[in-house]
Design a protein around this motif. Sequence first.
Motif, PDB file in Angstrom:
ATOM      1  N   ASP A   1      -5.500   3.020 -11.832  1.00 12.06           N
ATOM      2  CA  ASP A   1      -6.670   3.371 -11.024  1.00 12.06           C
ATOM      3  C   ASP A   1      -7.180   2.140 -10.270  1.00 12.06           C
ATOM      4  O   ASP A   1      -8.288   1.664 -10.510  1.00 12.06           O
ATOM      5  N   PRO A   2      -6.361   1.613  -9.339  1.00 12.51           N
ATOM      6  CA  PRO A   2      -6.730   0.336  -8.705  1.00 12.51           C
ATOM      7  C   PRO A   2      -7.898   0.479  -7.733  1.00 12.51           C
ATOM      8  O   PRO A   2      -8.063   1.525  -7.119  1.00 12.51           O
ATOM      9  N   THR A   3      -8.689  -0.580  -7.624  1.00 11.81           N
ATOM     10  CA  THR A   3      -9.732  -0.587  -6.596  1.00 11.81           C
ATOM     11  C   THR A   3      -9.093  -1.023  -5.281  1.00 11.81           C
ATOM     12  O   THR A   3      -8.055  -1.699  -5.277  1.00 11.81           O
ATOM     13  N   LEU A   4      -9.724  -0.646  -4.198  1.00  8.74           N
ATOM     14  CA  LEU A   4      -9.223  -1.018  -2.871  1.00  8.74           C
ATOM     15  C   LEU A   4      -9.157  -2.545  -2.727  1.00  8.74           C
ATOM     16  O   LEU A   4      -8.152  -3.118  -2.316  1.00  8.74           O
ATOM     17  N   GLU A   5     -10.251  -3.190  -3.124  1.00  7.05           N
ATOM     18  CA  GLU A   5     -10.353  -4.645  -2.930  1.00  7.05           C
ATOM     19  C   GLU A   5      -9.269  -5.399  -3.701  1.00  7.05           C
ATOM     20  O   GLU A   5      -8.657  -6.322  -3.174  1.00  7.05           O
ATOM     21  N   HIS A   6      -9.041  -4.995  -4.952  1.00  7.65           N
ATOM     22  CA  HIS A   6      -8.052  -5.714  -5.759  1.00  7.65           C
ATOM     23  C   HIS A   6      -6.622  -5.365  -5.354  1.00  7.65           C
ATOM     24  O   HIS A   6      -5.710  -6.166  -5.542  1.00  7.65           O
ATOM     25  N   THR A   7      -6.434  -4.182  -4.778  1.00  8.13           N
ATOM     26  CA  THR A   7      -5.098  -3.827  -4.285  1.00  8.13           C
ATOM     27  C   THR A   7      -4.749  -4.703  -3.081  1.00  8.13           C
ATOM     28  O   THR A   7      -3.652  -5.255  -2.988  1.00  8.13           O
ATOM     29  N   GLU A   8      -5.714  -4.839  -2.177  1.00  6.13           N
ATOM     30  CA  GLU A   8      -5.475  -5.685  -1.002  1.00  6.13           C
ATOM     31  C   GLU A   8      -5.214  -7.133  -1.414  1.00  6.13           C
ATOM     32  O   GLU A   8      -4.327  -7.793  -0.880  1.00  6.13           O
ATOM     33  N   LEU A   9      -5.998  -7.605  -2.376  1.00  3.41           N
ATOM     34  CA  LEU A   9      -5.808  -8.982  -2.853  1.00  3.41           C
ATOM     35  C   LEU A   9      -4.429  -9.151  -3.491  1.00  3.41           C
ATOM     36  O   LEU A   9      -3.732 -10.147  -3.253  1.00  3.41           O
ATOM     37  N   ALA A  10      -4.024  -8.170  -4.300  1.00  4.41           N
ATOM     38  CA  ALA A  10      -2.729  -8.248  -4.991  1.00  4.41           C
ATOM     39  C   ALA A  10      -1.583  -8.319  -3.984  1.00  4.41           C
ATOM     40  O   ALA A  10      -0.625  -9.078  -4.168  1.00  4.41           O
ATOM     41  N   ILE A  11      -1.701  -7.551  -2.915  1.00  5.35           N
ATOM     42  CA  ILE A  11      -0.649  -7.572  -1.884  1.00  5.35           C
ATOM     43  C   ILE A  11      -0.609  -8.953  -1.229  1.00  5.35           C
ATOM     44  O   ILE A  11       0.446  -9.573  -1.117  1.00  5.35           O
ATOM     45  N   GLU A  12      -1.781  -9.442  -0.854  1.00  2.33           N
ATOM     46  CA  GLU A  12      -1.852 -10.747  -0.178  1.00  2.33           C
ATOM     47  C   GLU A  12      -1.295 -11.867  -1.063  1.00  2.33           C
ATOM     48  O   GLU A  12      -0.489 -12.693  -0.638  1.00  2.33           O
ATOM     49  N   GLN A  13      -1.724 -11.888  -2.328  1.00  2.04           N
ATOM     50  CA  GLN A  13      -1.309 -12.998  -3.202  1.00  2.04           C
ATOM     51  C   GLN A  13       0.157 -12.906  -3.599  1.00  2.04           C
ATOM     52  O   GLN A  13       0.839 -13.915  -3.712  1.00  2.04           O
ATOM     53  N   ASN A  14       0.650 -11.688  -3.810  1.00  2.00           N
ATOM     54  CA  ASN A  14       2.071 -11.572  -4.153  1.00  2.00           C
ATOM     55  C   ASN A  14       2.951 -11.923  -2.958  1.00  2.00           C
ATOM     56  O   ASN A  14       4.013 -12.521  -3.116  1.00  2.00           O
ATOM     57  N   LYS A  15       2.499 -11.565  -1.754  1.00  2.00           N
ATOM     58  CA  LYS A  15       3.225 -12.014  -0.563  1.00  2.00           C
ATOM     59  C   LYS A  15       3.208 -13.534  -0.503  1.00  2.00           C
ATOM     60  O   LYS A  15       4.187 -14.161  -0.126  1.00  2.00           O
ATOM     61  N   GLY A  16       2.053 -14.098  -0.885  1.00  2.92           N
ATOM     62  CA  GLY A  16       1.921 -15.557  -0.898  1.00  2.92           C
ATOM     63  C   GLY A  16       2.922 -16.220  -1.833  1.00  2.92           C
ATOM     64  O   GLY A  16       3.412 -17.308  -1.550  1.00  2.92           O
ATOM     65  N   SER A  17       3.263 -15.553  -2.940  1.00  2.00           N
ATOM     66  CA  SER A  17       4.210 -16.223  -3.854  1.00  2.00           C
ATOM     67  C   SER A  17       5.665 -16.108  -3.415  1.00  2.00           C
ATOM     68  O   SER A  17       6.524 -16.762  -3.992  1.00  2.00           O
ATOM     69  N   LEU A  18       5.938 -15.313  -2.400  1.00  7.78           N
ATOM     70  CA  LEU A  18       7.334 -15.197  -1.957  1.00  7.78           C
ATOM     71  C   LEU A  18       7.910 -16.536  -1.484  1.00  7.78           C
ATOM     72  O   LEU A  18       9.109 -16.775  -1.605  1.00  7.78           O
ATOM     73  N   TYR A  19       7.040 -17.392  -0.962  1.00  7.91           N
ATOM     74  CA  TYR A  19       7.565 -18.680  -0.464  1.00  7.91           C
ATOM     75  C   TYR A  19       8.191 -19.500  -1.593  1.00  7.91           C
ATOM     76  O   TYR A  19       9.074 -20.323  -1.361  1.00  7.91           O
TER      77      TYR A  19
END
Length: 577
Positions: free
Chosen positions: A168-186
């Motif tokens: 049951d994710p919140t909108l805010e934490h879902t957006e953050l999770a996407i951003e930060q996980n994309k950030g770790s791809l480097y």
Amino acid sequence: MYKIVLCLFTVLLVQTGTAQNAATNSKFTAFEQQFIDDLWRNNPGWASSVGYHNYDEQLTIPGAETNDRLVKFAAATLQTLASFKESELSSSQRTDYYLIKNYAEATTFYIKEFKEEEWNPSVFNVGGAIFDVLDNKAKPLDQRLQALTKKLSLVPEYFLMASKLVVDPTLEHTELAIEQNKGSLYLFDTVLPDSLKAANLSQRDKQDFMNATKAARQAVEEYIKWLEARPILEKKEGRSARIGKELYQKKFAYDINARYTADEMYAKAQERVKYLQQQMAAVTKTLWPTYFPGTPLPSDNREATRQMIDKLSERHCKPDDFIATIEKQLPALHDFIEKKRLIDLDDSQPLKVRKTPEYMAGVAGASINSPGPYEKNGVTYYNVTPLTGYSPAEAESYLREYNDFVLQILNIHEAIPGHYTQHIYANRSPSIIQNILGNGAMVEGWACYVERMMMEEGYNDTPEMWLFYYKWNLREACNFILDYNIHCNNWTEKDALDLLVTTAFQQEKEAQEKYRRVTLTQVQLTSYFTGLTEIYELRDEVKKQQGDKFSLKAFHEQFLSYGSAPVKDIRSMMLGQ
Ligand code: ZN
Ligand code: ZN
């Protein structure tokens, strides 16, 4: 079960009457050692992050099994603690006792009641875990990469479980999770391949490492895709990021661990806001003729203050110079502290200003990354997020907020004698418990306390600087008010921006980022004002107790000698209560 209880009862009977019992002291020391060993075995990622590298190759797979194990560990810890009589422990052991108890109770609360895994998908990210292993300069690179091969091979299972747990994710934490996980791809694309090039692994080990890296990267990407398909991103409705008053009060008690409740501190924050607004109006009045010659002072205090702040905020650096400007200011702080003998600074511990690593981006503009208690001579990083992603208008707004005056306060807070200095002292504390279970309100409270202390001691003692100190302090009090009202009183985004822009005189950009942060975190924003208030009150008490013998330098050094223990525990040790 009964047998154990009876047994303890007998022991206690025998020992009644003796304060500080030597046998109990050494028994407690043995317990602490066992507790720390168990803590790391149960939390390998946490272990690596504080520089304890025996479990580098492990990755905790989230889920019921892990949670059960942690809850059992917490219960067993509480049971053992109950077998000690607090009055027989030394004062430092007693602080450890309370910290361990707080850890065990909080762990149970987080797993059984707070259940963050269900609604915050950003708790699942392996960037930090990989970085912490790689960054351990004490181990040869080849060994670090071999440990990583094992860790990386667990990443697919890790994210598979993550996508089952996030129900049951919140909108805010879902957006953050996407951003930060994309950030770790480097890490997978640049950092890990570069490390492999620098290593001397056998052909076979190399291949294993590359295979594990590839599979792990794919798992991160799949998790991102899975998150991007969550219905909440489309519909913008679903679980709220507000945690509500009941959970809030409990989280405040566990995380902040202060002498006051959330409600009591909220009242103090409101008082402080009133006081600061009066102070700012008074300073504005004295500065007005210099900056607005021939223009009458507006009759509305708030309007006058706002105009004065706007005028002075024009003094700021260029966007490209942001990190360099911060770096250049540090020597002046250092010299001032030495000259005034405010606290001993340890010059042997390096501080390095750097661009915030990508996997950490998204929450704060500046932060300190210190070596843990197991890596005492490591580098402390002062992370600064560069303004490259900002439009010219956004950069201007940001820099007006972090103008030439405020940047100095920020440096006091983050670096000298704030977080960087406090961490050096914390690492010297003989109690490893007081370090690893360190209290956030003490840490932030110290950084806020030294801002005011430096001003009181005459650092850049000008009305302009005071005006911005008050503004900064106002922000600390407003952080509390904002956090409390968002999570407990259903404040809207408009209410929030109104407080930050109108009452706290913040720039639009800063206010929007703060609003984002308050929806992503809970209670953390109250740590600044609470810690500062408690430290200030303690200093007044010590002054009263010591009279003429009071020395500011001695107070600072003693205060920091207990590790990052809660201020209320430091208080009882310093006052001998
Ligand atoms: Zn400008
Ligand atoms: Zn801070």
